[in-house]
Scaffold this motif. Structure first.
Motif, mmCIF file in Angstrom:
data_model
loop_
_atom_site.group_PDB
_atom_site.id
_atom_site.type_symbol
_atom_site.label_atom_id
_atom_site.label_comp_id
_atom_site.label_asym_id
_atom_site.label_seq_id
_atom_site.Cartn_x
_atom_site.Cartn_y
_atom_site.Cartn_z
ATOM 1 N N GLU A 83 0.791 -1.230 -0.025
ATOM 2 C CA GLU A 83 0.003 -0.057 0.102
ATOM 3 C C GLU A 83 0.758 1.361 0.012
ATOM 4 O O GLU A 83 2.043 1.364 0.466
ATOM 5 C CB GLU A 83 -1.033 0.130 1.217
ATOM 6 N N HIS A 125 -6.417 2.245 4.040
ATOM 7 C CA HIS A 125 -5.153 1.467 3.502
ATOM 8 C C HIS A 125 -4.932 0.250 3.949
ATOM 9 O O HIS A 125 -4.580 -0.789 3.517
ATOM 10 C CB HIS A 125 -3.988 2.533 3.475
ATOM 11 N N TYR A 126 -4.827 0.319 5.509
ATOM 12 C CA TYR A 126 -4.902 -0.918 6.209
ATOM 13 C C TYR A 126 -5.656 -1.874 5.958
ATOM 14 O O TYR A 126 -5.296 -3.104 5.758
ATOM 15 C CB TYR A 126 -4.675 -0.561 7.836
ATOM 16 N N LEU A 150 -4.766 -3.346 2.718
ATOM 17 C CA LEU A 150 -3.628 -4.227 2.960
ATOM 18 C C LEU A 150 -3.958 -5.671 3.591
ATOM 19 O O LEU A 150 -3.582 -6.551 2.871
ATOM 20 C CB LEU A 150 -2.620 -3.339 3.794
ATOM 21 N N SER A 210 8.075 -7.263 6.497
ATOM 22 C CA SER A 210 7.446 -6.120 6.151
ATOM 23 C C SER A 210 8.614 -4.820 6.182
ATOM 24 O O SER A 210 9.387 -4.911 6.895
ATOM 25 C CB SER A 210 6.310 -5.516 6.915
#
Length: 297
Positions: free
Chosen positions: A40, A55-56, A59, A116
């Motif tokens: 993202e 966005h989370y 994602l 990540s």
């Protein structure tokens, strides 16, 4: 342009600053070698990430489809805050100090597994120039209707994956034709989406004000920026439509934009070399809807 990077892995589950000038990704990382990961890209203004929850959620939906784990929202928020606190000064386009904030989740290596990272980069002048001046776009066939993938979860329909080679090839082809951007179409010429953006057009007819975008559920990645624009437009009394859109609809619209989280609303000034109307006042309104600074229209 230097990025500030925070890594989240088994050794650093809460995230730690790393030196972006030294190697961070192993040569056998599956995100690198196979595009096996999701991501993202968000916009931060004056150190604050915009639309983080939207966005989370996207994602985590992408990661669920790809069967990848992701840290919880609080961990990512804190890691993004750490990166922003140590980032170079943000780009100045008149809306505050702006950074792009990219979260990547990679499958990693077979030995170490998924991990990540968050990379924070000042928004460049080229982005601000596109906001001000607009772009030229060309229509390119997508090759098949992505809505046909909906019943096959192994094709990752609706996931925002690292496999962006086709999108980048489309942009290179558009630029070889003298354009800036590519807009994908289905086999029936139905407009889908930009290579890295959502498509929105405005129609103002005899007092009726309407925004239209292609239907997200038909194989198109749901756009967080498009969703925010539509929510604000609805509150402002605009009518909303979800396609289908065809090239003729874009040609006869009162304004067309390519919208995304970092670029906001970029007006399309030419499509397939044909001039489109550009309405600075409408662009300011749509941009204000994205940034949350819109007065009632």
């Amino acid at each position: 342009m230097t990025s500030t990077v925070v890594v989240l892995d088994a050794a650093r589950p809460e995230g730690a600053l790393v030196d972006p000038a030294v190697p961070l990704v192993r040569i056998d990382d599956q995100g690198l070698t196979r595009g096996d990961g999701v991501f993202e890209t968000m916009r931060a203004v004056d150190g604050r990430v915009q639309k983080f929850e939207a966005h989370y959620q996207r994602l985590t939906a992408s990661a669920r489809l790809a069967q990848l784990p992701v840290p919880d929202a609080a961990v990512y928020r804190a890691a993004a805050g750490l990166a922003l606190a140590h980032a170079a000064p943000g780009g100045e386009g008149g809306l505050g100090a702006e950074h792009s904030v990219k979260i990547v989740v990679s499958r990693g290596t077979p030995e170490d597994g998924p991990w990540s990272w968050i990379a924070v980069t000042p928004v460049p002048e080229s982005t601000f120039r596109q906001r001000r001046e607009g772009v030229d776009a060309v229509l390119l066939p997508r090759g098949h209707d992505p809505a046909q993938d909906a019943g096959y979860p192994w094709l990752l329909p609706g996931a925002k994956t690292l496999s962006y080679a086709v999108n980048m090839a489309a942009l290179r082809h558009a630029r070889s034709l003298g354009a800036d951007e590519a807009v994908f179409t289905a086999e029936d010429r139905r407009v889908l989406e930009g290579a890295t953006s959502s498509v929105i057009c405005a129609r103002v007819r005899e007092g009726a004000r309407t925004l239209v975008t292609p239907e997200p559920s038909h194989g198109i990645l749901p756009g967080t920026t498009q969703a925010k624009i539509f929510a604000a437009a609805r509150r402002d009394g605009w009518e909303l439509g979800y396609g289908p859109l065809y090239p003729a609809d874009l040609m006869t619209a009162d304004a067309v934009w390519l919208v995304s989280s970092v670029r906001l609303a970029v007006p399309v000034r030419r499509l397939d070399a044909q001039p489109l109307p550009v309405d600075p006042q409408l662009t300011r309104l749509v941009t204000a809807w994205v940034t949350g600074d819109a007065p009632a229209s």
